[in-house]
Design a protein around this motif. Structure first.
Motif, PDB file in Angstrom:
ATOM      1  N   PRO A  34       0.819  -1.209   0.000  1.00  0.00           N
ATOM      2  CA  PRO A  34       0.000   0.000   0.000  1.00  0.00           C
ATOM      3  C   PRO A  34       0.862   1.271   0.000  1.00  0.00           C
ATOM      4  O   PRO A  34       1.980   1.264   0.520  1.00  0.00           O
ATOM      5  CB  PRO A  34      -0.805  -0.120   1.302  1.00  0.00           C
ATOM      6  N   PRO A  35       0.341   2.322  -0.594  1.00  0.00           N
ATOM      7  CA  PRO A  35       1.142   3.550  -0.725  1.00  0.00           C
ATOM      8  C   PRO A  35       1.195   4.373   0.563  1.00  0.00           C
ATOM      9  O   PRO A  35       0.699   5.493   0.651  1.00  0.00           O
ATOM     10  CB  PRO A  35       0.451   4.305  -1.859  1.00  0.00           C
ATOM     11  N   THR A  36       1.825   3.787   1.570  1.00  0.00           N
ATOM     12  CA  THR A  36       2.116   4.508   2.804  1.00  0.00           C
ATOM     13  C   THR A  36       3.397   5.324   2.593  1.00  0.00           C
ATOM     14  O   THR A  36       4.151   5.091   1.627  1.00  0.00           O
ATOM     15  CB  THR A  36       2.360   3.523   3.950  1.00  0.00           C
ATOM     16  N   ALA A  37       3.668   6.203   3.524  1.00  0.00           N
ATOM     17  CA  ALA A  37       4.917   6.968   3.445  1.00  0.00           C
ATOM     18  C   ALA A  37       6.117   6.012   3.484  1.00  0.00           C
ATOM     19  O   ALA A  37       7.120   6.226   2.794  1.00  0.00           O
ATOM     20  CB  ALA A  37       4.972   7.969   4.593  1.00  0.00           C
ATOM     21  N   GLU A  38       6.000   4.946   4.275  1.00  0.00           N
ATOM     22  CA  GLU A  38       7.098   3.973   4.379  1.00  0.00           C
ATOM     23  C   GLU A  38       7.377   3.317   3.021  1.00  0.00           C
ATOM     24  O   GLU A  38       8.523   3.224   2.578  1.00  0.00           O
ATOM     25  CB  GLU A  38       6.739   2.873   5.392  1.00  0.00           C
ATOM     26  N   ASN A  39       6.301   2.835   2.383  1.00  0.00           N
ATOM     27  CA  ASN A  39       6.492   2.138   1.107  1.00  0.00           C
ATOM     28  C   ASN A  39       6.895   3.096  -0.008  1.00  0.00           C
ATOM     29  O   ASN A  39       7.660   2.726  -0.903  1.00  0.00           O
ATOM     30  CB  ASN A  39       5.220   1.369   0.738  1.00  0.00           C
ATOM     31  N   LEU A  40       6.393   4.330   0.049  1.00  0.00           N
ATOM     32  CA  LEU A  40       6.828   5.322  -0.938  1.00  0.00           C
ATOM     33  C   LEU A  40       8.317   5.604  -0.771  1.00  0.00           C
ATOM     34  O   LEU A  40       9.057   5.695  -1.759  1.00  0.00           O
ATOM     35  CB  LEU A  40       6.014   6.610  -0.775  1.00  0.00           C
ATOM     36  N   ALA A  41       8.775   5.722   0.472  1.00  0.00           N
ATOM     37  CA  ALA A  41      10.197   6.001   0.711  1.00  0.00           C
ATOM     38  C   ALA A  41      11.063   4.857   0.183  1.00  0.00           C
ATOM     39  O   ALA A  41      12.108   5.086  -0.435  1.00  0.00           O
ATOM     40  CB  ALA A  41      10.434   6.219   2.201  1.00  0.00           C
ATOM     41  N   ARG A  42      10.609   3.633   0.406  1.00  0.00           N
ATOM     42  CA  ARG A  42      11.376   2.470  -0.066  1.00  0.00           C
ATOM     43  C   ARG A  42      11.407   2.418  -1.603  1.00  0.00           C
ATOM     44  O   ARG A  42      12.454   2.182  -2.213  1.00  0.00           O
ATOM     45  CB  ARG A  42      10.747   1.207   0.499  1.00  0.00           C
ATOM     46  N   TYR A  43      10.258   2.670  -2.211  1.00  0.00           N
ATOM     47  CA  TYR A  43      10.183   2.686  -3.684  1.00  0.00           C
ATOM     48  C   TYR A  43      11.113   3.769  -4.246  1.00  0.00           C
ATOM     49  O   TYR A  43      11.907   3.527  -5.166  1.00  0.00           O
ATOM     50  CB  TYR A  43       8.736   2.939  -4.105  1.00  0.00           C
ATOM     51  N   ILE A  44      10.999   4.981  -3.694  1.00  0.00           N
ATOM     52  CA  ILE A  44      11.818   6.097  -4.201  1.00  0.00           C
ATOM     53  C   ILE A  44      13.296   5.790  -4.007  1.00  0.00           C
ATOM     54  O   ILE A  44      14.126   6.071  -4.879  1.00  0.00           O
ATOM     55  CB  ILE A  44      11.397   7.417  -3.513  1.00  0.00           C
ATOM     56  N   TYR A  45      13.627   5.189  -2.862  1.00  0.00           N
ATOM     57  CA  TYR A  45      15.029   4.837  -2.609  1.00  0.00           C
ATOM     58  C   TYR A  45      15.572   3.993  -3.756  1.00  0.00           C
ATOM     59  O   TYR A  45      16.635   4.284  -4.333  1.00  0.00           O
ATOM     60  CB  TYR A  45      15.173   4.066  -1.283  1.00  0.00           C
ATOM     61  N   HIS A  46      14.859   2.923  -4.104  1.00  0.00           N
ATOM     62  CA  HIS A  46      15.389   2.000  -5.114  1.00  0.00           C
ATOM     63  C   HIS A  46      15.408   2.623  -6.508  1.00  0.00           C
ATOM     64  O   HIS A  46      16.324   2.358  -7.294  1.00  0.00           O
ATOM     65  CB  HIS A  46      14.625   0.678  -5.058  1.00  0.00           C
TER      66      HIS A  46
END
Ligand SMILES: Nc1nc2c(c(=O)[nH]1)N=C([C@H](O)[C@H](O)COP(=O)(O)OP(=O)(O)OP(=O)(O)O)CN2
Ligand code: ZN
Length: 124
Positions: free
Chosen positions: A81-93
């Motif tokens: 789900p597009p939580t801040a946590e998952n967005l941060a991980r996606y953007i990181y990669h």
């Protein structure tokens, strides 16, 4: 050691279907994103990495998210789900992949804020 940070932002819609609050309904945020790289050696130009290079990479990555309904934009969905946590991980990669040819720097962390009072920092 040098640590260099640039910031960007994007606006998008999402919902967190399993969240027991109004967050389960469709709504939007103006997410603020900061990416930080580190390194030991400066180039002959006296820079670790030109701010402009990192800003351009971040702009490219955030353009994919901007004005999207994130729940329907891969890789997000029920399992991610597009939580801040998952967005941060996606953007990181996404940023790390674009920095692969810049051997002098390592991506240290990505910070994603949903508002001025709430943010997440992802460090792998
Ligand atoms: N750890 C996380 N918690 C929450 C996330 C998240 O991504 N990671 N996301 C949300 C929702 O997106 C919600 O829309 C935002 O909630 P919140 O920051 O609490 O915003 P409010 O405007 O409701 O908060 P107030 O400051 O109390 O007005 C929820 N949690
Ligand atoms: Zn939200």
């Amino acid at each position: 050691m040098y640590r260099l940070t640039v910031k960007g932002s994007f606006s998008a819609a999402h919902r967190l279907p399993d969240h027991p609050s109004p967050c389960s309904r469709l709504h939007g945020h103006n997410w603020e994103v900061a990416v930080t790289v580190i390194g030991e050696e400066l180039g002959p130009d006296g820079m670790l990495l030109d701010f402009a290079v990192l800003k351009q990479i971040l702009r490219e990555v955030l353009a994919k998210l901007d004005h999207q309904y994130l729940n329907e934009l891969p890789p997000f969905g029920k399992e991610f789900p597009p939580t801040a946590e998952n967005l941060a991980r996606y953007i990181y990669h996404e940023v790390a992949a674009r920095l692969a040819s810049y051997s002098a720097v390592t991506l240290q962390e990505v910070r994603v804020g949903e508002s001025p009072s709430a943010w997440v920092v992802y460090t792998p």
